[in-house]
Design an enzyme around this catalytic site. Structure first.
Site, PDB file in Angstrom:
ATOM      1  N   ASP A  37      -8.188   4.356  -9.677  1.00 20.19           N
ATOM      2  CA  ASP A  37      -8.865   3.709  -8.997  1.00 20.19           C
ATOM      3  C   ASP A  37     -10.239   5.039  -8.745  1.00 20.19           C
ATOM      4  OD1 ASP A  37      -8.807   0.644  -9.410  1.00 20.19           O
ATOM      5  OD2 ASP A  37      -7.747   0.635  -7.619  1.00 20.19           O
ATOM      6  N   PHE A  64      -4.464   1.271 -23.453  1.00 18.46           N
ATOM      7  CA  PHE A  64      -6.281   1.628 -22.964  1.00 18.46           C
ATOM      8  C   PHE A  64      -6.175   3.384 -23.575  1.00 18.46           C
ATOM      9  CE2 PHE A  64      -7.470   3.388 -18.932  1.00 18.46           C
ATOM     10  CZ  PHE A  64      -8.313   3.861 -19.118  1.00 18.46           C
ATOM     11  N   GLU A  65      -5.624   4.029 -22.870  1.00 16.88           N
ATOM     12  CA  GLU A  65      -5.742   5.351 -22.830  1.00 16.88           C
ATOM     13  C   GLU A  65      -6.200   5.667 -24.913  1.00 16.88           C
ATOM     14  OE1 GLU A  65      -2.504   8.157 -21.934  1.00 16.88           O
ATOM     15  OE2 GLU A  65      -4.276   9.766 -22.028  1.00 16.88           O
ATOM     16  N   ASP A 109       0.682  -0.897  -0.171  1.00 18.11           N
ATOM     17  CA  ASP A 109      -0.263   0.443   0.170  1.00 18.11           C
ATOM     18  C   ASP A 109       1.157   1.145   0.179  1.00 18.11           C
ATOM     19  OD1 ASP A 109      -1.745   2.016   0.222  1.00 18.11           O
ATOM     20  OD2 ASP A 109      -2.470   1.087   2.313  1.00 18.11           O
ATOM     21  N   LYS A 125     -18.772   5.471  -7.483  1.00 18.23           N
ATOM     22  CA  LYS A 125     -20.013   5.471  -6.892  1.00 18.23           C
ATOM     23  C   LYS A 125     -20.052   6.807  -5.486  1.00 18.23           C
ATOM     24  CE  LYS A 125     -22.517   0.427  -7.447  1.00 18.23           C
ATOM     25  NZ  LYS A 125     -22.183  -0.648  -6.416  1.00 18.23           N
TER      26      LYS A 125
HETATM   27  C1  LIG Z   1      -7.196   1.740 -12.765  1.00 13.08           C
HETATM   28  S1  LIG Z   1      -5.110   1.125 -12.312  1.00 13.08           S
HETATM   29  C2  LIG Z   1      -4.314   1.978 -13.536  1.00 13.08           C
HETATM   30  C3  LIG Z   1      -3.581   1.935 -13.888  1.00 13.08           C
HETATM   31  C4  LIG Z   1      -1.772   2.179 -14.249  1.00 13.08           C
HETATM   32  N1  LIG Z   1      -1.680   3.541 -13.558  1.00 13.08           N
HETATM   33  C5  LIG Z   1      -3.020   1.967 -15.712  1.00 13.08           C
HETATM   34  O1  LIG Z   1      -2.268   3.874 -15.883  1.00 13.08           O
HETATM   35  O2  LIG Z   1      -2.731   1.748 -16.649  1.00 13.08           O
HETATM   36  C6  LIG Z   1      -5.298   1.579 -10.451  1.00 13.08           C
HETATM   37  C7  LIG Z   1      -4.744   1.343  -9.248  1.00 13.08           C
HETATM   38  O3  LIG Z   1      -3.918   1.710  -8.682  1.00 13.08           O
HETATM   39  C8  LIG Z   1      -3.198   0.067  -7.710  1.00 13.08           C
HETATM   40  N2  LIG Z   1      -3.514   0.669  -5.852  1.00 13.08           N
HETATM   41  C9  LIG Z   1      -4.892   0.984  -5.715  1.00 13.08           C
HETATM   42  N3  LIG Z   1      -4.618   1.775  -4.994  1.00 13.08           N
HETATM   43  C10 LIG Z   1      -3.003   1.529  -4.903  1.00 13.08           C
HETATM   44  C11 LIG Z   1      -1.678   1.996  -3.447  1.00 13.08           C
HETATM   45  N4  LIG Z   1      -2.787   2.540  -1.781  1.00 13.08           N
HETATM   46  N5  LIG Z   1      -1.253   1.738  -2.960  1.00 13.08           N
HETATM   47  C12 LIG Z   1      -0.318   0.933  -4.213  1.00 13.08           C
HETATM   48  N6  LIG Z   1      -1.294   0.950  -5.321  1.00 13.08           N
HETATM   49  C13 LIG Z   1      -2.741   1.163  -5.381  1.00 13.08           C
HETATM   50  C14 LIG Z   1      -4.597  -1.082  -8.600  1.00 13.08           C
HETATM   51  O4  LIG Z   1      -4.027  -2.457  -7.684  1.00 13.08           O
HETATM   52  C15 LIG Z   1      -4.532  -0.483  -9.714  1.00 13.08           C
HETATM   53  O5  LIG Z   1      -3.665  -1.231 -10.344  1.00 13.08           O
END
Ligand SMILES: C[S@@+](CC[C@H](N)C(=O)[O-])C[C@H]1O[C@@H](n2cnc3c(N)ncnc32)[C@H](O)[C@@H]1O
Length: 245
Positions: A150, A225-226, A127, A154
């Protein structure tokens, strides 16, 4: 002491202080325990010893980590690591540290970084908020990157969004004066939330000169993705804030 409890599909971690007080932590992620592919497993085995950093309650010393002194770029949540590895490849004069909780993503990133024979990249599987707290020295980062976090669509989940006033303040202390916090999102409501939090956060200046957002910086690689989002007419919002004090 900690325990994991499930409430209406959310994972909340409950912790107790020494005098038994319950502290409930809200996290920005739900751990998805996906399996690693054979390739990712091998990359973990082969590359973790040189590129992986284990979580510890001890401050890192960048000079020790990279065996040199160079600007440090930290990325939170690099996903599968494609754009993170690309950036490290394109900027050998900088050192990169990526933090991701999803272990298959860490494996995929190590695979790509190993193939590219990068020496300026390190990863952690933990984390990021805890890593900041325990391991990142104050005033030591040139850039922090948060790309497509993320969005927690909601309204009742908005509290899980990683960009919050406390997060902004914690991150500010870790940046050098003049250091940059770069965010990008494809979810307009989250972009607005980021601007609201960051414009109100003391000790930052929005570097945008025309409104709140900047044009997509050239050095942020365009991910598949983008690019797909662009084709479908989706927007992407980039924001850069500089630490002023
Ligand atoms: C929607 S994905 C986007 C991934 C990447 N940055 C991209 O643009 O493709 C968000 C990522 O953030 C990670 N994540 C969310 N909260 C986190 C945290 N507190 N510490 C480390 N990773 C985190 C999730 O596991 C996920 O892989």
């Amino acid at each position: 002491m900690s325990e994991v409890s499930k409430t209406s599909g959310d994972v909340t971690v409950s912790e107790f202080t020494e005098d038994g007080k319950l502290v409930r932590k809200i996290r920005s992620f739900v751990r998805r325990e996906g399996r690693l592919t054979k390739g990712q497993e091998m990359a973990m085995e082969n590359n973790w010893p040189t590129m992986g950093i284990d979580f510890a309650q001890q401050m890192l010393d960048w000079k020790e980590v990279y065996h040199r002194e160079a600007p440090v770029v930290l990325e939170i949540g690099f996903g599968m690591g494609a754009s993170f590895v690309e950036m490290a490849k394109n900027a050998p004069e900088k050192d990169f540290i990526g933090i991701e909780v999803h272990s298959p993503g860490v494996g995929a990133c190590l695979m790509a970084a190993g193939d590219a024979e990068l020496t300026n990249l390190r990863v952690m599987c933990h984390d990021a908020v805890e890593v900041f707290d325990y391991m990142i020295p104050d005033g030591s980062l040139d850039t922090v990157q948060l790309f497509f976090p993320d969005p927690w669509h909601k309204a009742r989940h908005h509290k899980r969004r990683i960009v919050q006033p406390e997060f902004a303040e914690m991150l500010r202390k870790k940046l050098k004066i003049g250091g940059i916090f770069h965010m990008a999102t494809d979810w307009e409501n989250y972009a607005e939330h980021m601007v609201e939090v960051m414009n109100a956060a003391p000790g930052y200046r929005n570097t945008a000169t025309d409104g709140d957002y900047i044009a997509r910086p050239e050095d942020r690689p365009l991910t598949k993705f983008e690019a797909r989002g662009h084709r479908l007419g989706h927007g992407v919002w980039d924001m850069k804030y500089a630490r002023t004090e």
